[in-house]
Design an enzyme around this catalytic site. Structure first.
Site, PDB file in Angstrom:
ATOM      1  N   HIS A 290      60.051  54.088   9.082  1.00 23.86           N
ATOM      2  CA  HIS A 290      60.879  53.930  10.271  1.00 23.86           C
ATOM      3  C   HIS A 290      61.045  52.487  10.734  1.00 23.86           C
ATOM      4  CE1 HIS A 290      62.836  55.183  13.911  1.00 23.86           C
ATOM      5  NE2 HIS A 290      61.831  54.878  14.710  1.00 23.86           N
TER       6      HIS A 290
ATOM      7  N   ASP B  54      65.782  51.755  16.155  1.00 20.14           N
ATOM      8  CA  ASP B  54      65.223  52.809  16.987  1.00 20.14           C
ATOM      9  C   ASP B  54      66.008  52.844  18.309  1.00 20.14           C
ATOM     10  OD1 ASP B  54      62.904  54.771  17.357  1.00 20.14           O
ATOM     11  OD2 ASP B  54      62.482  53.403  19.007  1.00 20.14           O
TER      12      ASP B  54
ATOM     13  N   TYR C 246      62.737  57.790  27.382  1.00 15.82           N
ATOM     14  CA  TYR C 246      62.894  59.139  26.823  1.00 15.82           C
ATOM     15  C   TYR C 246      63.445  60.108  27.874  1.00 15.82           C
ATOM     16  CZ  TYR C 246      60.311  57.645  22.701  1.00 15.82           C
ATOM     17  OH  TYR C 246      59.924  56.999  21.551  1.00 15.82           O
TER      18      TYR C 246
END
Length: 295
Positions: free
Chosen positions: A271, A104, A216
């Site tokens: 994921h 990730d 982010y």
């Protein structure tokens, strides 16, 4: 707590590096391997993989800047700066050369680590990540294809906004983390209560959500950093791992834009490979690392 292959807790410590303080765990012996987790996780994500590595490697599992039990500075959440954190930590621990396993956001940071510190990184395992600047942003669009494939990353735009996400998430960390962790997996039962508790504990601490959102919010900076780094492809071996229900083979196709020597593998998973299919991940990763260390 994370245990090695002998069932002993790995050592923990803190290091002041690159203008921040990182919490890390380390155990095992042999060539060094550093494991970089993503969001909304901590280094506890690697608890199943660590005992499979420690018979052969010295394993270092840091909590990334702002996450886990590491410090939460006001800035420095772009992937290049966070990769410099890890390079400084490994130097602090006396590891001049090492392999990198990232998943990730930890995979994107792992790529920047390899690109920026080429003399120190011998191999890269890149698991379940999309690159800002190379298609990540496309999955924020509300399209039939993104929605039907489960790849509508609605939260990226939400997280990017100032103030409002903090207001809405605070007090609901458990609900958000549980949803995100379970929704992105083919095997949601692998999101065990102990892991959920650890992640909620860390992200509920002062500054926890703010630090997560800062990662982010640095995406546009990351995109430019990735475009710059991609101008010179990596000359180290790369293993690109995907989960069939999430990013899948796109991990390999992306990484071929960034490295010359890329091998790919896709698991029957979502994921979070190291928690969903740790045995299968180890079966693929250990031979790859062994081959690089023997070279």
């Amino acid at each position: 707590m994370i245990f090695d292959h002998q069932g002993k807790p790995v050592r923990t410590g803190r290091a002041g590096v690159n203008g921040t303080s990182l919490h890390y765990r380390t155990g095992g012996s042999g060539p060094a391997v550093v494991l970089l987790h993503g969001v909304p996780k901590t280094s506890y994500h690697w608890r199943h993989l660590v005992p499979k590595l420690t018979p052969h490697y010295t394993v270092v599992t840091p909590d990334l800047r702002g996450l886990g039990d590491s410090a939460r500075p006001a800035d420095g959440y772009d992937s290049a700066t966070m990769s410099d954190d890890i390079a400084a930590l490994m130097a602090h621990l006396g590891h001049d050369t090492y392999s990198v396993i990232g998943e990730d956001w930890g995979a994107v940071i792992g790529y920047q680590l390899a690109a920026r510190h080429r003399d120190h990184v011998g191999a890269l395992v890149f698991a379940e990540a999309l690159f800002p600047g190379f298609g990540f942003e496309d999955h924020t669009a509300l399209t039939q294809e993104n929605v039907s494939s489960g790849m509508h990353l609605w939260h990226l735009g939400f997280y990017f906004q100032p103030d409002v996400p903090e207001m809405l998430i605070t007090g609901h960390e458990r609900e958000l983390i549980t949803y995100m962790i379970k929704y992105e997996r083919s095997h949601p039962d692998t999101a065990t209560p102990d892991a959920i508790e650890e992640y909620v504990r860390c992200y509920s601490m002062p500054g926890g959500i703010r630090a997560m959102l800062s990662i982010y919010r640095a995406m546009l900076v990351d995109a430019e950093q990735n475009r710059q780094a991609a101008q010179k492809k990596l000359d180290i071996p790369v293993l690109a791992l995907g989960g069939s229900a999430f990013i899948g083979e796109r991990n390999e196709s992306q990484m071929r834009l960034f490295a010359h020597d890329v091998t790919g593998h896709v698991f029957d998973a979502g994921h979070d490979l190291a928690e969903e299919v740790p045995d299968a991940m180890a079966e693929v990763t250990l031979p790859f690392l062994a081959k690089q260390c023997a070279a």
